[in-house]
Design an enzyme around this catalytic site. Structure first.
Site, short mmCIF file in Angstrom:
data_model
loop_
_atom_site.label_atom_id
_atom_site.label_comp_id
_atom_site.label_asym_id
_atom_site.label_seq_id
_atom_site.Cartn_x
_atom_site.Cartn_y
_atom_site.Cartn_z
N HIS A 217 35.64 -43.42 -103.19
CA HIS A 217 35.17 -44.79 -103.12
C HIS A 217 34.11 -45.00 -104.19
CE1 HIS A 217 32.66 -48.04 -101.53
NE2 HIS A 217 33.65 -48.39 -100.74
N ARG A 259 38.51 -48.68 -104.69
CA ARG A 259 39.33 -47.55 -104.27
C ARG A 259 40.74 -47.76 -104.81
NH1 ARG A 259 39.38 -47.59 -98.05
NH2 ARG A 259 38.23 -49.54 -98.09
N LYS A 262 43.14 -51.08 -104.29
CA LYS A 262 42.42 -52.17 -103.67
C LYS A 262 42.26 -53.27 -104.71
CE LYS A 262 39.66 -51.93 -100.33
NZ LYS A 262 39.62 -52.63 -99.04
N ASP A 265 36.84 -56.23 -107.57
CA ASP A 265 35.66 -56.83 -106.95
C ASP A 265 34.49 -56.70 -107.93
OD1 ASP A 265 33.28 -57.34 -105.57
OD2 ASP A 265 33.96 -56.40 -103.71
N CYS A 267 31.37 -56.50 -107.69
CA CYS A 267 30.24 -55.61 -107.44
C CYS A 267 30.49 -54.21 -108.00
CB CYS A 267 29.89 -55.53 -105.96
SG CYS A 267 31.04 -54.59 -104.96
N TYR A 268 31.77 -53.84 -108.14
CA TYR A 268 32.07 -52.52 -108.71
C TYR A 268 31.82 -52.46 -110.21
CZ TYR A 268 33.74 -51.33 -104.13
OH TYR A 268 33.79 -51.09 -102.79
N ASP A 383 32.38 -61.92 -105.88
CA ASP A 383 33.36 -60.86 -105.84
C ASP A 383 34.53 -61.17 -106.77
OD1 ASP A 383 35.75 -59.62 -105.06
OD2 ASP A 383 35.30 -59.63 -102.93
N ASP A 390 27.06 -64.67 -103.57
CA ASP A 390 26.01 -64.18 -102.68
C ASP A 390 25.06 -63.30 -103.50
OD1 ASP A 390 26.93 -61.42 -102.71
OD2 ASP A 390 28.56 -62.06 -101.40
N HIS A 393 26.43 -59.72 -104.61
CA HIS A 393 27.31 -59.69 -105.78
C HIS A 393 26.58 -60.13 -107.05
CE1 HIS A 393 30.52 -59.25 -102.77
NE2 HIS A 393 31.15 -58.63 -103.76
#
Lengths: 453, 696
Positions: A217, A259, A262, A265, A267-268, A383, A390, A393
């Site tokens: 992750h 991951r 998935k 996103d 934030c990654y 995201d 938010d 993020h």
């Protein structure tokens, strides 16, 4: 074979996201250059406004974050610092007071006043205070008590618990070690067997999972890798398989997934992007210079030849991205010399100055995803398209953007070239310290403060 | 926090949610009063449940409930029924909280805690998990909890495998299910329970299974990553193996005190110049191991006591594990002809980093011949200008070919224990190779090519002890070249793989290796045998590899490649002369592997990119006092007493201080100005030549 339907739920979702993202990119490329550069612009003022509002008061929908209030402080303060802005002194004082009220009588910071201390919120609180900087903020941290709290959270197995009676995982290890390192209270007792725990979480894919047996992750891989660097055991990890894993987490959208299989996103951008920042330094250099702290000597001589013609530079960067480039310089640059060995008079082009280091990921594609897909024009980041902004993020998209902009640089002291920064050069954010994710000069402030005391 | 489904607030909801916040605030105040005063009445406990239903992340409330439960369990009138009802209450509260937020760490942890009390029926848990896993099949909390529950109720791995299979049939993209399959199978392999569970039986079935997913949609990631795991399971042997050694089994080593030596019976491949009165024994394992010492490895010879041998790991870090281990045997200065026997792993203690014990004891022996050392320093110290110019090389094989090739054979290490490869592994790989060739004939797919390249490479590696050629290397090289074009984003990755395969190909047979072996012959030299130089120049290598085949090399030409790193080169303990001219080395610290090469005398790093960037900034990556690994081996006095100039050239000092160079070429690097060169001369007082100029 016939037992599988043609499109799985996962694939349907993926197709939908790709469509949304590609629509945005298509619209973008059909725009005239002037509008393009507007779309690529980081809406600094709007972001700052959105963030500052969050610090003074939040709506009722934030109830669910009630046990994470120092996190809100950190996400907002760090984002503001990345944008090179400051909060006004009164707000700063209030924040310090608030965080002091979260500090437990026996050390550590809780999710809010009256709650019990928790490692994650301790990390958030300490990073907030370091980001605010200054004697008042930094001296408000009770380091002796905090050390005792960390010792209490230490499990016999070597890992850490999030809180008294709480769960043990890689997050807990990272937050504990990061805080201890930042506050200069890291010692052998805290370090003991942490490495074994992290090691037991590296999966066959190469990434790191939250706890043994779980799947790799992005967030945990960052936490695990950073922890191993901080405790100086990074060589125990299988770094090449870790690199393999993280390299393939960047998708066609330009952003990262957390991951395998998935959705992308924003934030990654930091959790995975930050891994590259750490790996880059590990690979480029293995030696450590014991230098007197304070005035770093490697700085200064590189003049900022960068400020001019920023708009044009943005486009140039983009074109390169379209051709999926970033590497063609490497291909074209081969010496076509014959098997002669002792050719002294070869024309060497390595004295041309700023030879930059190729990042292991597509930095411009990620910047494009952050700016066009994650950014909300009236402030805040998200995201992915279709989700709402938010603070979490916003913080991690901006942190990721800062990492990207410097992904070509080997020397963090000099500013990046305009072509490394997608959009106008004014998009350039402050550099961060990738191990702690605090803005670099705030880190130095804290470092100086805590090495003295 | 993130990833939770969010709804855009509607105006009519605003009022409601604001009221909710009010309620929460009141609840919270009340809750803290109870908590801080340790009040565990029914009313108080119910209030915490309400709080948790609104905000499952309130970990303080979960802890309060734990305290409350403990309080009840310690009451004198507590009986099994009341205990059960108390704990059932807890499970209910958790379930409600998870409905609100099924990613709440606190809630899942609380549930585990309740179950660990051992009073609740665990059978309901799987039903509950089914519900949550249907709602979000990738929720890692649920998967973690599932593994916990399955273990607690001793549910068989087969049942859980069946569950994973069902999940995969529902959605073959569900990587969490594939992952869990790998975890379950690993556990089974480890247990080795029941004949049918052996890899031999299971893995071919798994390959069949994964093909369904991969062929249905080659663009889906999940299957590929599971396939990678299967491949790993097929090829890896758990127990570490000795891959090669120097000296090799059955070889004759001639040690001479001078560069020139007599005796045409000896080939230059096995003659070693030694001015230190010792020579190294190098062990190269197929994976990093620890625990190599004089009790796990015994060396028997007439002139050294085994206990005196000190085995040292050769790795970039200071860890006590490494693939390569070295010990130095002291030799007497008189005439000597002696046999040395080395046995590895006859007593247990060598252990891999993954925790597997070395279980293939092996032995090798070789002969050592020592010619009297010429201690006459005036003769030895004549600075001999070695220059790797084209005209100084001769293609190998013009003279005494047979004896040379015989001795060359001794360099190829044969494992005494044959191989661990068994037929089913070959069959499985061959079948996969066929399968993926077919897939690639239908679709053009990057990951398919990469997988095929990996399969072919694995097949070759496995068959190597039998065949003396790598059958597939051409095909693998082509695949990687293709990938570099198809997927330029990951160019460097493929390039590195390409380099390593190329090196494996070059070193795979004596014919191909001999093509790269040259005699270094300066016209003035009177030596009967001239040193052999392995020339791997102009191969556009970006990485070095195949070290296990190159332990014997004393002269190595890597010039005109694209090396950015020479990681692993520390294994080549005999190297005395190395050219890295015209590569892409970017910093002095990239030279670190060379610090471990004690015989290195001649080094050419000219025309690299050292100094193009200003100073390394790892200092702030490793700011922790505990992180100063490399620096810590440093003697403090050294730093203090050395010149100010050295402090400003810290990296140079750190790297070069351990070198024993006679000759260094550094011209054509940004860093190499006159000032820097004068520093180098200071750091290396033994240096005799710098950039072709003799030093005083």
């Amino acid at each position: 074979m016939e037992s599988f339907r043609s499109l799985t739920v996962t694939q349907r979702d993926q197709v939908l996201v790709e469509q949304q993202v590609f629509d945005i990119f298509k619209t973008f490329y059909n725009l005239p250059p002037s509008s393009q550069s507007f779309m690529l612009e980081l809406q600094r003022e709007n972001h700052v406004e959105y963030l500052t509002k969050g610090l003074t008061g939040l709506g009722p929908s934030f109830c669910v974050l009630d046990a994470n209030r120092p996190w809100i402080c950190y996400w907002i303060l760090h984002s503001i610092a990345l944008l090179d802005e400051f909060v006004d002194p009164e707000l700063e004082d209030n924040t310090i007071d608030f965080l002091s009220r979260c500090q437990g009588p026996n050390g550590g910071y809780a999710g809010g006043p009256g709650q019990m201390p928790h490692l994650a919120t301790t990390y958030a609180a300490v990073n907030s205070l370091v980001t605010l900087g200054g004697d008042k903020a930094l001296s408000s941290i009770n380091r002796e008590k905090l050390y005792m709290f960390l010792r209490q959270m230490k499990d016999a197995s070597g890992g850490f618990r999030m809180h008294d009676g709480g769960e043990i995982d890689v997050r807990a290890c990272y937050t504990a070690i990061s805080v201890a390192s930042l506050l200069n209270i890291l010692d052998d007792e805290l370090v003991q067997n942490v490495g074994n725990y992290i090691l037991s979480c590296q999966t066959y894919e190469g990434g790191i999972s939250g706890e043994p047996g779980s799947e790799a992750h992005g967030g945990y891989t960052f936490c695990g890798l950073a922890t191993m660097i901080l405790i100086n055991e990074v060589d125990r990890l299988d770094l090449s398989s870790l690199t393999d894993w993280v390299v393939f987490r960047q998708g066609v959208e330009g952003g990262f997934q957390g991951r395998t299989n998935k959705l992308v996103d924003g934030c990654y951008s930091f959790w995975q992007g930050g891994i590259f920042a750490l790996l880059k330094r590990l690979n480029s250099t293995k030696g450590v210079k014991p230098i007197p702290l304070g005035d770093g000597e490697g700085s200064g001589e590189e003049s900022p030849q960068t400020t001019a013609s920023s708009d044009a530079a943005g486009e140039e960067g983009l074109n390169e991205d379209l051709s999926l480039g970033g590497s063609h310089s490497e291909i074209g640059d081969q010496h076509n010399t014959s098997s002669q060995v002792n050719v002294i008079d070869i024309d060497h082009n390595h004295s041309k100055g700023h030879a930059n280091v190729e990042p292991l990921f597509n930095s411009l594609a990620l910047q494009q995803y952050i700016l066009l897909c994650s950014q909300e024009l009236n402030g805040g980041l998200r995201d992915k398209p279709g989700k709402s902004r938010d603070h979490y993020h916003t913080c991690y998209c901006l942190s990721g953007l800062s990492v990207c902009q410097r992904s070509w640089l080997e020397d963090e002291d000099s500013p990046p070239l305009p072509r490394a920064v997608l959009g106008p050069y004014s998009n350039l954010l402050e550099p961060i310290h990738p191990l702690y994710n605090v803005v670099l000069d705030r880190y130095w402030g804290a470092h100086e403060f805590f090495t003295k005391s | 926090m993130h990833g939770r489904p969010r709804k855009a607030p509607k105006p009519e909801d605003e009022a409601a949610s604001s009221a909710k916040a009010q309620k929460l605030r009141a609840l919270q105040t009340q809750f803290f009063t109870f908590h801080h005063n340790k009040i565990y009445t029914k009313e108080a406990v119910e209030l915490s449940a309400k709080l948790l239903e609104i905000n499952p992340e309130s970990y303080t409330a979960w802890n309060y409930r734990k305290l409350a439960v403990e309080h009840y369990l310690n009451l004198p009138d507590c009986n099994p029924d009341s205990i059960k009802s108390v704990l059932d209450d807890e499970l209910r509260v958790v379930e409600n909280a998870l409905r609100q937020n099924f990613k709440s760490y606190g809630a899942w942890h609380h549930r585990k805690w309740v179950l660990s009390k051992g009073h609740s029926s665990i059978d309901n848990e799987l039903r509950l998990l089914d519900k949550f896993q249907k709602a979000d099949s990738r929720n890692f909390h649920a998967w973690n909890y599932r593994r916990y529950v399955a273990e607690s109720m001793k549910r068989s791995e087969q049942d859980e495998l069946k569950y994973a299979e069902d999940m995969i049939y529902t959605n073959f993209s569900n990587y969490s299910a594939w992952h869990n399959r790998s975890v379950l199978l690993s556990a089974l392999f480890e247990k080795k329970a029941g004949g049918f569970l052996l890899k031999e039986k299971v893995l071919p079935e798994e390959y069949e299974f994964i093909h369904q997913a991969i062929f249905t949609d080659p663009d889906d990631q999940s299957g590929w990553f599971y396939h990678l795991w299967l491949l790993d399971q097929t090829v890896t042997t758990d127990s570490p193996l000795l891959a090669s050694s120097w000296p090799g089994h059955g070889s004759d080593v001639l040690l001479v005190g001078d560069r020139c030596y007599n005796g045409s019976a000896f080939s230059p491949f096995s003659a070693l110049h030694s001015d230190s009165g010792s020579f190294p024994i190098v062990l190269y394992f197929n994976q990093p191991v620890g625990g190599v010492n004089s009790s796990t490895v015994t060396v028997e010879c007439g002139f050294n006591k085994n206990e005196d041998l000190f085995w040292k790991p050769l790795s970039a870090s200071n860890s006590q594990t490494a693939r390569v281990w070295v010990a130095h045997l002291k030799v007497p200065s008189s005439d000597l002809h002696s046999t040395v026997e080395v046995s590895v792993g006859h007593s247990k203690g060598i252990i891999s980093t993954r925790g597997f014990v070395y279980s293939h004891p092996s032995m090798f022996s070789f002969k050592v011949h020592v010619q009297p050392m010429e201690r006459d320093s005036s003769q030895v110290s004549v600075a001999e200008n070695i220059s790797l110019r084209e005209e100084n090389f001769k293609v190998y094989g013009t003279q005494s070919e047979e004896s040379i090739i015989d001795s060359f054979d001794q360099l190829i290490i044969k494992n005494g224990h044959e191989t661990t490869a068994s037929n089913w592994r070959f069959e499985a790989l061959a079948k996969e190779i066929e399968c993926f060739r077919e897939l690639l004939s239908l679709v053009d797919c990057k990951i398919g090519k990469l997988t095929l390249a990996r399969l072919l490479k694995a097949y070759d590696a496995m068959s190597y002890p039998f065949a003396n050629k790598l059958v597939h290397s051409e095909e693998v090289l082509e695949l990687y070249s293709d990938l570099m074009k198809l997927d330029p984003t990951h160019y460097q990755f493929y390039k590195d793989e390409h380099s390593i395969v190329l090196l494996q190909k070059v070193t795979s047979s004596k014919e191909s290796l001999l093509q790269h072996c040259f005699q270094y012959k300066v016209s003035a030299s009177s030596a009967i045998c001239d040193p052999i130089c392995l020339r791997l120049n102009n191969l556009s290598l970006s990485r070095m590899g195949a070290f296990e085949k190159l332990l014997w090399v004393q002269m190595l030409d890597l010039s005109h490649n694209e090396l950015q790193s020479i990681e692993g080169l520390e294994a080549m303990q005999l190297l005395s002369c190395l050219s890295l001219r015209n590569n892409k080395l970017r910093s002095l610290t990239a030279l670190e592997p060379l610090r471990k090469l004690k015989s290195l005398r001649i080094l050419d790093i000219s025309y690299n990119q050292i100094g193009d960037q200003s100073i390394d900034t790892t200092r702030y990556v490793c700011s922790s006092p505990l992180s100063h690994s490399v620096g810590s081996e440093l003697n403090r006095d050294e730093t203090v007493t050395s010149d100010v100039a050295l402090i400003n050239n810290w990296e140079a000092f750190f790297i070069f201080k351990d070198f024993n160079l006679n000759q260094l070429d550094i011209v054509g690097n940004t860093i190499a100005d006159e000032k820097f060169k004068s520093v180098l001369v200071k750091i290396m007082p033994k240096l005799k030549q710098l950039d072709g100029k003799l030093l005083d």
